[in-house]
Write a protein that holds these residues in place. Structure first.
Motif, mmCIF file in Angstrom:
data_model
loop_
_atom_site.group_PDB
_atom_site.id
_atom_site.type_symbol
_atom_site.label_atom_id
_atom_site.label_comp_id
_atom_site.label_asym_id
_atom_site.label_seq_id
_atom_site.Cartn_x
_atom_site.Cartn_y
_atom_site.Cartn_z
ATOM 1 N N LYS A 39 33.828 50.163 44.401
ATOM 2 C CA LYS A 39 33.883 49.753 43.008
ATOM 3 C C LYS A 39 33.514 48.290 42.781
ATOM 4 N N ALA A 40 33.973 47.417 43.643
ATOM 5 C CA ALA A 40 33.672 45.985 43.454
ATOM 6 C C ALA A 40 32.170 45.735 43.537
ATOM 7 N N ALA A 41 31.527 46.336 44.522
ATOM 8 C CA ALA A 41 30.075 46.166 44.660
ATOM 9 C C ALA A 41 29.348 46.798 43.478
ATOM 10 N N ALA A 42 29.823 47.948 43.019
ATOM 11 C CA ALA A 42 29.210 48.611 41.870
ATOM 12 C C ALA A 42 29.366 47.762 40.611
ATOM 13 N N THR A 43 30.505 47.118 40.467
ATOM 14 C CA THR A 43 30.729 46.244 39.312
ATOM 15 C C THR A 43 29.690 45.131 39.295
ATOM 16 N N GLU A 44 29.471 44.506 40.432
ATOM 17 C CA GLU A 44 28.466 43.432 40.526
ATOM 18 C C GLU A 44 27.073 43.949 40.191
ATOM 19 N N TRP A 45 26.756 45.140 40.690
ATOM 20 C CA TRP A 45 25.446 45.730 40.409
ATOM 21 C C TRP A 45 25.287 46.001 38.919
ATOM 22 N N LEU A 46 26.321 46.542 38.282
ATOM 23 C CA LEU A 46 26.254 46.858 36.859
ATOM 24 C C LEU A 46 26.080 45.598 36.016
ATOM 25 N N ILE A 47 26.734 44.531 36.405
ATOM 26 C CA ILE A 47 26.596 43.268 35.684
ATOM 27 C C ILE A 47 25.141 42.800 35.748
ATOM 28 N N LYS A 48 24.554 42.845 36.935
ATOM 29 C CA LYS A 48 23.165 42.395 37.101
ATOM 30 C C LYS A 48 22.166 43.355 36.475
ATOM 31 N N GLU A 49 22.360 44.632 36.688
ATOM 32 C CA GLU A 49 21.384 45.637 36.253
ATOM 33 C C GLU A 49 21.425 45.900 34.750
ATOM 34 N N LEU A 50 22.629 46.003 34.196
ATOM 35 C CA LEU A 50 22.763 46.363 32.788
ATOM 36 C C LEU A 50 23.019 45.171 31.876
ATOM 37 N N GLY A 51 23.446 44.068 32.474
ATOM 38 C CA GLY A 51 23.750 42.900 31.668
ATOM 39 C C GLY A 51 25.099 42.986 30.970
ATOM 40 N N CYS A 52 25.967 43.888 31.436
ATOM 41 C CA CYS A 52 27.286 43.971 30.812
ATOM 42 C C CYS A 52 28.207 42.910 31.416
ATOM 43 N N ASN A 53 29.249 42.580 30.683
ATOM 44 C CA ASN A 53 30.167 41.548 31.183
ATOM 45 C C ASN A 53 31.113 42.132 32.227
ATOM 46 N N VAL A 54 31.801 41.257 32.923
ATOM 47 C CA VAL A 54 32.682 41.652 34.015
ATOM 48 C C VAL A 54 33.758 42.622 33.532
ATOM 49 N N ASN A 55 34.356 42.324 32.402
ATOM 50 C CA ASN A 55 35.434 43.165 31.889
ATOM 51 C C ASN A 55 34.938 44.583 31.614
ATOM 52 N N PHE A 56 33.807 44.714 30.942
ATOM 53 C CA PHE A 56 33.278 46.046 30.612
ATOM 54 C C PHE A 56 32.849 46.785 31.876
ATOM 55 N N ALA A 57 32.201 46.085 32.780
ATOM 56 C CA ALA A 57 31.751 46.719 34.024
ATOM 57 C C ALA A 57 32.934 47.195 34.861
ATOM 58 N N SER A 58 33.968 46.359 34.970
ATOM 59 C CA SER A 58 35.094 46.695 35.853
ATOM 60 C C SER A 58 36.118 47.619 35.205
ATOM 61 N N LYS A 59 36.249 47.578 33.896
ATOM 62 C CA LYS A 59 37.263 48.397 33.225
ATOM 63 C C LYS A 59 36.704 49.727 32.702
ATOM 64 N N VAL A 60 35.434 49.740 32.319
ATOM 65 C CA VAL A 60 34.869 50.939 31.713
ATOM 66 C C VAL A 60 33.870 51.614 32.652
ATOM 67 N N GLN A 61 32.780 50.920 32.951
ATOM 68 C CA GLN A 61 31.680 51.561 33.682
ATOM 69 C C GLN A 61 32.120 52.182 35.010
ATOM 70 N N VAL A 62 32.749 51.411 35.881
ATOM 71 C CA VAL A 62 33.073 51.942 37.212
ATOM 72 C C VAL A 62 34.208 52.965 37.174
ATOM 73 N N ASN A 63 35.034 52.920 36.154
ATOM 74 C CA ASN A 63 36.140 53.871 36.067
ATOM 75 C C ASN A 63 35.730 55.226 35.508
ATOM 76 N N MET A 64 34.497 55.324 35.008
ATOM 77 C CA MET A 64 34.001 56.617 34.527
ATOM 78 C C MET A 64 33.950 57.636 35.672
ATOM 79 N N VAL A 65 33.613 57.170 36.870
ATOM 80 C CA VAL A 65 33.551 58.071 38.022
ATOM 81 C C VAL A 65 34.931 58.660 38.284
ATOM 82 N N ASP A 66 35.947 57.821 38.303
ATOM 83 C CA ASP A 66 37.320 58.285 38.521
ATOM 84 C C ASP A 66 37.732 59.298 37.454
#
Length: 132
Positions: A39-66
């Motif tokens: 998840k931590a690595a995916a969060t970093e990737w999402l921030i770079k790839e999608l341009g989303c902020n840390v909070n959105f990437a770590s709280k929303v995007q990566v938790n969709m899988v769970d």
């Protein structure tokens, strides 16, 4: 590349489809457990790839899988794969084969999770084509 991916999925389909549901669930439970390590690595990737902020990437995007895989693991037991109808016919729900999934760029993990996990749980194999 697509032909090779579909061929590989077709080759794997009979073996995967014949696995009992409990075995398929166990495999995908391991996927969910391994995902926690990534998840931590995916969060970093999402921030770079999608341009989303840390909070959105770590709280929303990566938790969709769970959320999606966890829900699928719970809900699949409610499916009646064989059901005798009132007039005596038998309805059988069985894996159909290879599922092709094309996903958009803006919620990549969410869309992959929504498509791949249910298909795999019911015994299909999957080829995913992300937007980029």
């Amino acid at each position: 590349e697509v032909d090779a991916a579909v061929a590989a999925a077709r080759w794997a389909f009979p073996t995967w489809a014949e696995k009992p549901l409990d075995e398929r669930k166990a495999v995908l439970q391991k996927v969910l457990e391994r995902w926690q390590e990534k998840k931590a690595a995916a969060t970093e990737w999402l921030i770079k790839e999608l341009g989303c902020n840390v909070n959105f990437a770590s709280k929303v995007q990566v938790n969709m899988v769970d959320m999606h895989l966890g829900s699928c693991l719970k809900m699949v037991d409610l499916i009646k794969f064989e059901e005798k109808m009132s007039l005596g016919s038998l309805v059988v729900k069985e894996p159909i084969g290879v599922v092709g999934c094309i996903t958009p760029w803006n919620y990549p993990l969410n869309q992959i999770a929504c498509k791949v996990f249910p298909a795999m749980l019911v015994g299909c194999t999957v080829v995913v084509k992300p937007s980029e």
